[in-house]
Design an enzyme around this catalytic site. Structure first.
Site, PDB file in Angstrom:
ATOM      1  N   CYS A  17       0.825  -1.212   0.000  1.00 44.02           N
ATOM      2  CA  CYS A  17       0.000   0.000   0.000  1.00 44.02           C
ATOM      3  C   CYS A  17       0.854   1.255   0.000  1.00 44.02           C
ATOM      4  O   CYS A  17       2.030   1.227   0.335  1.00 44.02           O
ATOM      5  CB  CYS A  17      -0.842   0.053   1.283  1.00 44.02           C
ATOM      6  SG  CYS A  17      -2.205  -1.103   1.298  1.00 44.02           S
TER       7      CYS A  17
ATOM      8  N   CYS B  82      -5.771   1.517  -2.662  1.00 46.02           N
ATOM      9  CA  CYS B  82      -4.949   2.736  -2.832  1.00 46.02           C
ATOM     10  C   CYS B  82      -4.128   2.713  -4.122  1.00 46.02           C
ATOM     11  O   CYS B  82      -3.487   3.708  -4.459  1.00 46.02           O
ATOM     12  CB  CYS B  82      -4.036   2.927  -1.629  1.00 46.02           C
ATOM     13  SG  CYS B  82      -2.804   1.623  -1.434  1.00 46.02           S
TER      14      CYS B  82
ATOM     15  N   CYS C 280      -2.898   4.892   2.560  1.00 43.15           N
ATOM     16  CA  CYS C 280      -4.023   3.969   2.345  1.00 43.15           C
ATOM     17  C   CYS C 280      -4.919   3.914   3.577  1.00 43.15           C
ATOM     18  O   CYS C 280      -4.459   3.844   4.713  1.00 43.15           O
ATOM     19  CB  CYS C 280      -3.521   2.561   2.030  1.00 43.15           C
ATOM     20  SG  CYS C 280      -4.885   1.446   1.607  1.00 43.15           S
TER      21      CYS C 280
ATOM     22  N   CYS D 195      -2.313  -3.131  -3.572  1.00 51.26           N
ATOM     23  CA  CYS D 195      -3.625  -2.976  -2.943  1.00 51.26           C
ATOM     24  C   CYS D 195      -4.615  -2.418  -3.967  1.00 51.26           C
ATOM     25  O   CYS D 195      -4.299  -1.502  -4.713  1.00 51.26           O
ATOM     26  CB  CYS D 195      -3.481  -2.012  -1.769  1.00 51.26           C
ATOM     27  SG  CYS D 195      -5.009  -1.422  -1.070  1.00 51.26           S
TER      28      CYS D 195
HETATM   29 ZN    ZN Z   1      -3.839   0.102   0.163  1.00 50.88          ZN
END
Ligand code: ZN
Length: 191
Positions: free
Chosen positions: A31, A65, A35, A62
């Site tokens: 991330c 994000c 995030c 992810c």
């Molecule tokens: Zn994330």
């Protein structure tokens, strides 16, 4: 991982976005610091400097994000422009990377990195070339002494100014002034 980075992750602070990524060994996802996903357990977090480092470690991005998308670039470009404007307006002052970073509310390292990436040069180099351009103009257009030109363009001393000038321009400031004088007389034509 230092406390500052950990704090950024816990608080979802975007200040580190684009600079580093964190991966979770438990979920296999990485991330951006900002995030909004659930705060991870600290012992499960690994820090990476680029998305590709995280990928090499076997993690996937992810979905929330999207750490591989680069909208943070515009932030870097804006920061680099701000620094260029700061230098253009304040080149006569004693500027250091630290003092410029403090004025722009970022870390010196981050500032250096953004500027280099966007402008392909360092702030120190940009500052020096800006000072030299202004010094050349003063040498050409005014009768100011070499020392006065040096001090008005942010050099600490005339000796330092002369050394830098010689190295970058290829002749000492006094010779540059003589050449510029001769050229301008030639340019004016016979009267
Ligand atoms: Zn994330």
């Amino acid at each position: 991982m230092n406390e500052e980075i950990w704090r950024a992750i816990v608080e979802c602070d975007p200040a580190y976005d684009g600079q580093l990524y964190y991966g979770l060994v438990t979920t296999g996802v990485f991330c951006r610091p900002s995030c909004r996903s659930k705060t991870p357990k600290r012992e499960n977090v690994r820090i990476f400097h680029t998305p590709s480092e995280a990928r090499k470690a076997g993690l996937r991005p992810c979905k929330r994000c999207r750490p591989e998308e680069q909208e943070w670039r515009s932030h870097e470009e804006e920061l680099a422009r701000q620094l260029a404007r700061l230098i253009d307006g304040h080149y006569a002052e004693p500027l250091s990377l630290q003092s410029m970073a403090a004025r722009l509310f970022v870390s010196p390292y981050y500032l250096l990195r953004c500027f280099r990436r966007v402008m392909n040069t360092t702030p120190a180099r940009y500052l020096q070339l800006t000072r030299l351009e202004h010094a050349k103009a003063l040498l050409r257009d005014t009768g100011e002494s070499i020392t006065a030109v040096a001090l008005q363009t942010g050099f600490a001393s005339s000796a330092h100014f002369s050394a830098v000038f010689h190295k970058e321009v290829g002749c000492p400031p006094s010779a540059y002034r003589q050449l510029a004088d001769r050229d301008s007389r030639k340019g004016a034509g016979p009267s």
